[in-house]
Design a protein around this motif. Structure first.
Motif, PDB file in Angstrom:
ATOM      1  N   LEU A  41      -6.214  -4.005   3.210  1.00 39.79           N
ATOM      2  CA  LEU A  41      -4.844  -3.543   3.012  1.00 39.79           C
ATOM      3  C   LEU A  41      -4.778  -2.022   2.958  1.00 39.79           C
ATOM      4  CD1 LEU A  41      -3.813  -6.183   0.359  1.00 39.79           C
ATOM      5  CD2 LEU A  41      -2.732  -5.896   2.593  1.00 39.79           C
ATOM      6  N   PRO A  42      -3.811  -1.415   3.651  1.00 42.69           N
ATOM      7  CA  PRO A  42      -3.656   0.050   3.602  1.00 42.69           C
ATOM      8  C   PRO A  42      -3.159   0.481   2.235  1.00 42.69           C
ATOM      9  CG  PRO A  42      -1.873  -0.959   4.866  1.00 42.69           C
ATOM     10  CD  PRO A  42      -2.838  -2.058   4.551  1.00 42.69           C
ATOM     11  N   PRO A  43      -3.257   1.765   1.906  1.00 38.75           N
ATOM     12  CA  PRO A  43      -2.897   2.221   0.561  1.00 38.75           C
ATOM     13  C   PRO A  43      -1.398   2.255   0.272  1.00 38.75           C
ATOM     14  CG  PRO A  43      -3.584   4.070   1.930  1.00 38.75           C
ATOM     15  CD  PRO A  43      -3.860   2.827   2.721  1.00 38.75           C
ATOM     16  N   ARG A  44      -0.548   2.304   1.300  1.00 40.25           N
ATOM     17  CA  ARG A  44       0.891   2.454   1.073  1.00 40.25           C
ATOM     18  C   ARG A  44       1.665   1.325   1.722  1.00 40.25           C
ATOM     19  NH1 ARG A  44       2.650   7.070  -0.859  1.00 40.25           N
ATOM     20  NH2 ARG A  44       4.664   6.791   0.140  1.00 40.25           N
ATOM     21  N   ILE A  45       2.822   1.024   1.154  1.00 41.34           N
ATOM     22  CA  ILE A  45       3.613  -0.114   1.617  1.00 41.34           C
ATOM     23  C   ILE A  45       4.172   0.111   3.018  1.00 41.34           C
ATOM     24  CG2 ILE A  45       5.758   0.716   0.546  1.00 41.34           C
ATOM     25  CD1 ILE A  45       6.428  -2.253  -0.023  1.00 41.34           C
ATOM     26  N   ASP A  46       4.517   1.349   3.377  1.00 38.49           N
ATOM     27  CA  ASP A  46       5.045   1.580   4.722  1.00 38.49           C
ATOM     28  C   ASP A  46       3.967   1.341   5.780  1.00 38.49           C
ATOM     29  OD1 ASP A  46       3.629   3.754   3.801  1.00 38.49           O
ATOM     30  OD2 ASP A  46       4.940   5.264   4.689  1.00 38.49           O
ATOM     31  N   GLU A  47       2.712   1.688   5.457  1.00 37.65           N
ATOM     32  CA  GLU A  47       1.611   1.410   6.374  1.00 37.65           C
ATOM     33  C   GLU A  47       1.359  -0.092   6.474  1.00 37.65           C
ATOM     34  OE1 GLU A  47      -1.606   3.572   4.733  1.00 37.65           O
ATOM     35  OE2 GLU A  47      -0.747   5.541   5.132  1.00 37.65           O
ATOM     36  N   PHE A  48       1.512  -0.787   5.348  1.00 34.87           N
ATOM     37  CA  PHE A  48       1.360  -2.242   5.339  1.00 34.87           C
ATOM     38  C   PHE A  48       2.411  -2.899   6.228  1.00 34.87           C
ATOM     39  CE2 PHE A  48       3.234  -6.044   3.265  1.00 34.87           C
ATOM     40  CZ  PHE A  48       2.232  -6.960   3.558  1.00 34.87           C
ATOM     41  N   LYS A  49       3.650  -2.480   6.100  1.00 34.91           N
ATOM     42  CA  LYS A  49       4.719  -3.050   6.916  1.00 34.91           C
ATOM     43  C   LYS A  49       4.467  -2.814   8.397  1.00 34.91           C
ATOM     44  CE  LYS A  49       8.471  -2.509   3.528  1.00 34.91           C
ATOM     45  NZ  LYS A  49       9.746  -1.798   3.247  1.00 34.91           N
ATOM     46  N   CYS A  50       4.043  -1.617   8.728  1.00 36.01           N
ATOM     47  CA  CYS A  50       3.779  -1.279  10.131  1.00 36.01           C
ATOM     48  C   CYS A  50       2.646  -2.126  10.684  1.00 36.01           C
ATOM     49  CB  CYS A  50       3.459   0.210  10.248  1.00 36.01           C
ATOM     50  SG  CYS A  50       3.147   0.761  11.932  1.00 36.01           S
TER      51      CYS A  50
END
Length: 622
Positions: free
Chosen positions: A346-355
């Motif tokens: 999982l990436p560190p930030r939610i916007d990266e997760f969504k992308c």
């Protein structure tokens, strides 16, 4: 299109009768384990391809270790993601139910499969990890409902993520056997050492080919033929030549030499146990037709072995490739688990997760957000509450057809074996039949199309508000907009102190409490105070920082150990992964930490929440 509200007791009675009749008829769900996974895979592929929607439901070994570590109503989207990320990385999946379904008028045709999973190092190379945490309450609940842990451990389907497969592709392709060599570009510069190496390999290959061709026409006895096979080498029934290498450069040069004999020779790479290449194997075929046949055999072997390595991820890949809408009850929680276990870390930030997630699952529908349209002030904490609400307010009967067939062992009727995924499918079908997307509008001209409810990963947001990542929506009756700067966390108070007693002490301690304020419990060690008027929270925290020297009541509280911190401190505790069992300990660490957040973080927070009387637990009920 008109909403079909229940207006009479007769309608309510009809819906309850339908519900009771459904309860008496148990749903049959196909149970898929390691022993029957491959034989069901093609059937699952067909069901997914022909479906309108796909519902999923997860059974995990835990979710959070202490009350404050779960997603709370006043958490910003970023904090909610960090908490879900921690849960996904710490706990494990034991079951994942998948239900492709179609909707035709009021008929729901569902194909529910419940997959039993267990992470297993199939290739004995340390991937995936053997370790994960278990929450005893989760396991106890599963055991009471008859979950078979022995079957899960010994017959659970293993899997590997895309990232793990990519990082070990040289090993997983054929289980440490020779793999097909891919085409390489010719080197533009050849050194003297390279030229000597090329000539030596070319001479060796020619000698080997001559010996192989001479042996075909010779009339030798069995012993000589056996000895020749040992000397010349053999790959299956075909002669082969193995050349050891010391570097990837030598691999490239050997492959360039073998291009000269590509009409009937196929190059293979022999991997080492730790990655890299141990040698190059040249396999001679008898004709062009035999070469085509051999390459097809290699391709089939690689695909079969890759499938065995991927395990259950084959199903995840099928869902992703179908691009069908995926329906879940809690998308943030469920899809952080799916991303972590089957895609990549999982990436560190939610916007990266969504992308990242959108490239695999472009259309995800959260049942919780969909329900908020029908009951924006209610609490739909679970699918049973949602189902009960719909029965009491709407008449939307749904006929369920489950055409799946299987053995008695496969078609389990047990409570825990994937029943939730069918309930999610049924509730979605009811909502869908009520909404009829695109045919009518709600108040203020907002369309009810499903697009409005797709790809929302903030568990507390509401589509009836501004759809911003900076908003947090808390469902309740009377709500008010509240900035995170107007919230203060307090800890260090006397054990056993009630909310009323704490409010009374605070109201006499500082003028900030002369205006209206709320006190709510986060966990047994910490409470959160919400001020209705701006700036009061900052004034109180400053006064606490000075030791309360100008306020007699505040001095008394600080002398007893009371401590305070603003919302930024709470955010920093989550960002720095200070996941102590008590929130008070985590906040203490941040306040005293040398790597505390910068001064810039003390500025105005852009986040707002919607506060109400049911935001968090009452201390008296804790």
């Amino acid at each position: 299109m008109q909403k079909r509200l229940l207006c009479t007791q007769t309608s309510t009675h009809i819906e309850n009768t339908i519900k009771n009749s459904n309860l008496t008829k148990k749903w049959r769900i196909k149970q898929v384990k390691k022993s029957n996974f491959n034989q069901n895979l093609e059937e699952i592929k067909s069901r997914i391809s022909n479906s309108d929607f796909i519902a999923i439901s997860l059974q995990k070994t835990g979710s959070y270790s202490s009350p404050w570590q779960k997603v709370l109503p006043f958490d910003t989207p970023e904090i909610a993601y960090l908490k879900s990320k921690r849960s996904a990385e710490k706990f494990q999946l034991l079951q994942l139910a998948v239900c492709p379904f179609t909707l035709r008028a009021s008929k729901l045709t569902a194909y529910p499969y419940n997959f039993h999973l267990f992470p297993r190092d199939e290739l004995k190379i340390g991937m995936p990890s053997y370790s994960f945490a278990c929450q005893t309450s989760y396991l106890t609940s599963m055991a009471r409902l008859g979950f078979d842990f022995n079957s899960c451990i010994y017959d659970g389907i293993s899997y590997i993520s895309r990232a793990q497969e990519s990082s070990m592709k040289h090993l997983t392709g054929t289980g440490n056997l020779a793999v097909r060599a891919r085409s390489v570009k010719s080197s533009s510069t050849i050194s003297v050492a390279d030229s000597v190496f090329i000539e030596r390999i070319k001479s060796r290959v020619k000698t080997w080919r001559t010996a192989c061709k001479d042996s075909k026409g010779s009339n030798e006895d069995a012993l000589v033929r056996a000895l020749r096979k040992v000397v010349l080498g053999e790959h299956g029934s075909r002669p082969c030549l193995d050349v050891d290498v010391c570097s990837e450069r030598q691999v490239q040069l050997i492959l360039e030499v073998l291009k000269e004999f590509s009409d009937d020779t196929v190059p293979l790479l022999i991997p080492t146990k730790r990655g890299g290449t141990q040698g190059v194997r040249a396999v001679m075929t008898s004709s062009k037709e035999d070469k085509i046949l051999f390459e097809k055999e290699l391709q089939d072997l690689e695909e079969e072995q890759s499938k065995n390595v991927r395990g259950f991820r084959e199903v995840i890949d099928l869902i992703s490739a179908s691009q069908k809408p995926v329906v879940a009850h809690n998308t943030l929680d469920d899809f952080t688990f799916l991303h972590s276990k089957f895609l990549s870390p999982l990436p560190p930030r939610i916007d990266e997760f969504k992308c990242s997630l959108s490239s695999y699952f472009p259309y995800v529908i959260d049942m919780g957000h969909l329900m908020k349209h029908f009951n924006p002030s209610g609490k739909m904490n679970n699918i049973h509450a949602a189902s009960s609400f719909l029965r009491s307010r709407f008449f939307a009967p749904v006929e369920i057809d489950i055409p799946l067939k299987g053995t008695p062992e496969e078609m389990s009727e047990g409570k825990i074996h994937g029943q939730n995924v069918l309930q999610i499918s049924q509730i979605f079908a009811k909502l869908y039949s009520i909404m009829k997307p695109g045919q009518h509008h709600i108040s203020e001209g907002k369309d009810l199309a499903l697009d409005n409810y797709a790809n929302i990963f903030d568990p507390c947001s509401s589509v009836s508000l501004e759809n911003s990542d900076d908003d947090v929506r808390i469902s309740s009756g009377n709500t008010r907009r509240l900035s995170c700067n107007d919230m203060v966390f307090l800890w260090g108070f006397r054990s056993g102190l009630s909310v009323g007693e704490l409010k009374s002490l605070l109201s006499r301690s500082h003028e900030a409490f002369s205006s209206e304020f709320d006190v709510r419990v986060v966990d047994k060690s910490c409470v959160v105070v919400a001020f209705q008027q701006p700036e009061l929270a900052g004034d109180f925290v400053k006064a606490m920082g000075s030791g309360g020297t100008c306020h007699e009541g505040l001095t008394e509280l600080t002398s007893l150990g009371l401590r305070a911190a603003n919302y930024e401190t709470y955010k920093c505790a989550c960002n720095l992964s200070r996941w102590d069992s008590d929130l008070a300990d985590s906040l203490d660490q941040v306040v005293t930490s040398a790597d505390q957040f910068s001064a810039d973080s003390h500025g105005k927070s852009p986040y707002e929440i919607w506060w109400d009387d049911d935001t968090v637990l009452n201390l008296d009920d804790f």
